[in-house]
Write an enzyme that holds these catalytic residues in place. Structure first.
Site, PDB file in Angstrom:
ATOM      1  N   GLU A  12       4.563  -2.601  -5.718  1.00 54.48           N
ATOM      2  CA  GLU A  12       5.632  -1.740  -5.270  1.00 54.48           C
ATOM      3  C   GLU A  12       6.691  -2.712  -4.790  1.00 54.48           C
ATOM      4  O   GLU A  12       6.449  -3.481  -3.871  1.00 54.48           O
ATOM      5  CB  GLU A  12       5.140  -0.860  -4.142  1.00 54.48           C
ATOM      6  CG  GLU A  12       6.068   0.260  -3.826  1.00 54.48           C
ATOM      7  CD  GLU A  12       5.300   1.562  -3.640  1.00 54.48           C
ATOM      8  OE1 GLU A  12       5.737   2.574  -4.192  1.00 54.48           O
ATOM      9  OE2 GLU A  12       4.272   1.552  -2.941  1.00 54.48           O
ATOM     10  N   GLY A  13       7.795  -2.737  -5.457  1.00 52.97           N
ATOM     11  CA  GLY A  13       8.793  -3.738  -5.099  1.00 52.97           C
ATOM     12  C   GLY A  13      10.053  -3.099  -4.576  1.00 52.97           C
ATOM     13  O   GLY A  13      10.022  -2.029  -3.976  1.00 52.97           O
ATOM     14  N   THR A  17       8.063   1.379  -8.571  1.00 54.07           N
ATOM     15  CA  THR A  17       6.635   1.121  -8.683  1.00 54.07           C
ATOM     16  C   THR A  17       6.308   0.471 -10.023  1.00 54.07           C
ATOM     17  O   THR A  17       6.902   0.828 -11.033  1.00 54.07           O
ATOM     18  CB  THR A  17       5.882   2.466  -8.583  1.00 54.07           C
ATOM     19  OG1 THR A  17       6.504   3.221  -7.533  1.00 54.07           O
ATOM     20  CG2 THR A  17       4.445   2.269  -8.239  1.00 54.07           C
ATOM     21  N   VAL A  18       5.361  -0.458  -9.992  1.00 48.28           N
ATOM     22  CA  VAL A  18       4.974  -1.157 -11.217  1.00 48.28           C
ATOM     23  C   VAL A  18       3.517  -0.828 -11.551  1.00 48.28           C
ATOM     24  O   VAL A  18       2.655  -0.868 -10.681  1.00 48.28           O
ATOM     25  CB  VAL A  18       5.147  -2.685 -11.064  1.00 48.28           C
ATOM     26  CG1 VAL A  18       4.832  -3.390 -12.372  1.00 48.28           C
ATOM     27  CG2 VAL A  18       6.551  -3.034 -10.588  1.00 48.28           C
ATOM     28  N   ASP A 126      18.081 -12.524  -6.297  1.00 50.43           N
ATOM     29  CA  ASP A 126      16.994 -12.126  -5.396  1.00 50.43           C
ATOM     30  C   ASP A 126      15.725 -12.918  -5.744  1.00 50.43           C
ATOM     31  O   ASP A 126      14.641 -12.360  -5.824  1.00 50.43           O
ATOM     32  CB  ASP A 126      16.762 -10.612  -5.494  1.00 50.43           C
ATOM     33  CG  ASP A 126      15.893 -10.076  -4.363  1.00 50.43           C
ATOM     34  OD1 ASP A 126      15.834 -10.708  -3.287  1.00 50.43           O
ATOM     35  OD2 ASP A 126      15.250  -9.023  -4.560  1.00 50.43           O
TER      36      ASP A 126
END
Ligand code: ADP
Ligand code: MG
Length: 292
Positions: A12-13, A17-18, A126
């Site tokens: 979860e970044g 969500t991945v 980032d």
């Protein structure tokens, strides 16, 4: 969408969500990233879609490959190449020990990927260990590329966790809005030190003030004299005049003298004095190194 069968949630970044998933047709394992949009009712902004589609053209072994972009009215799903883990999780498992050859190899691959993206005029903005993915065979790939431009620099994670400031350069912390490749080389320098110290971050600030203080205590406080224009930055405020600390040996005790020299050329307070990614690749720290 039905083409992919979700296997498990892997992360979860910042943007959503991945999931680990399987392409039912080819049986390939992929990572599906569902991007949440702030203005859900506005739908997917076309500017974001344009940016994302550009990322499909980035093809390099040190960039996580974006295979496909699926979008409905309200959400975008990005289909990425799957990797074994991210660098942050790797640090958690390495127990404070890391081979300095691994440090060199990861740093080389990080700079390779970065240099490729910069040559295509794409900034990351980032970079941090969670956005570097690694495979069991020692490959490192940059993830999350270009999303900051498509969706804006995140202030808050999807999971309501505050975005880390640890890898942000002083110009950005002072509110500079004109980003250049130097934003990423600063972050790469911070990650280099963290790699060499097996996961101990270089500048783990608690807030913007503390972040800048930690930076200036090591590198010296800049002034209008050393950095013309600094006082005009949107969020500029004066700091105590710390002298630069010359004891780099104590900062990265395991790193070779050449490595320390490279680090010092990446974490430079004044943005246009920072080394470029492709210059860094030619630094003597990498002399004689054969990439994996
Ligand atoms: P965000 O933009 O939301 O930060 P990321 O792409 O950084 O999303 O993904 C969040 C986390 O999910 C990563 O830190 C990593 O642990 C995991 N992850 C993301 N992409 C992949 C991938 N392609 N393969 C394996 N794990 C991934
Ligand atoms: Mg991320």
């Amino acid at each position: 969408m039905h083409k992919y069968e979700k296997i498990e949630k892997i992360g979860e970044g910042t943007y959503g969500t991945v999931f680990k998933a399987k392409n039912q047709e080819t049986l390939d394992i992929v990572a599906l990233k569902r991007v949440r949009l702030d203005d859900d009712d506005e739908g997917v902004p076309s500017s974001a879609l344009r940016e994302i589609c550009l990322l499909k053209e980035l093809k390099h072994k040190n960039i996580v490959r974006l295979h496909d972009v699926l979008h409905s009215e309200r959400k975008i799903t990005l289909v990425f190449e799957y990797c074994d883990q991210d660098l942050k999780k790797y640090f958690d498992t390495c127990g404070g020990e890391i081979d300095q050859l691994v440090v060199k190899s990861f740093m080389y691959q990080l700079l390779k990927g970065l240099s490729y993206c910069h040559s295509h005029n794409i900034l990351h903005r980032d970079l941090k260990p969670q956005n570097l993915l690694i495979n069991k065979n020692g490959e490192l790939k940059l993830a999350d590329f270009g999303l900051a431009r498509a969706f804006g620099i995140p202030v808050r994670c999807y999971s309501a966790e505050v975005v880390t400031l640890w890898y942000r350069p002083p110009d950005v912390l002072f509110g500079a809005k004109l980003y250049s490749t130097s934003i990423d080389t600063w972050s790469a320098g911070c990650i280099f030190a963290e790699l060499s110290n097996a996961g101990v971050p270089l500048f783990p600030g608690n807030d913007v003030d503390d972040q800048l203080k930690r930076i200036f205590k090591l590198l010296g406080t800049p002034t209008e004299h050393t950095w013309p224009g600094i006082t005009k930055l949107p969020d500029y405020k004066p700091f105590p005049l710390y002298p630069a600390n010359p004891l780099w040996y104590h900062v990265v005790p395991k790193l070779s003298a050449e490595g320390r020299d490279l680090l010092r050329k990446l974490v430079v307070v004044i943005p246009n004095h920072r080394m470029l990614a492709d210059e860094a690749l030619r630094h003597e720290y990498f002399y004689g190194f054969t990439p994996p």
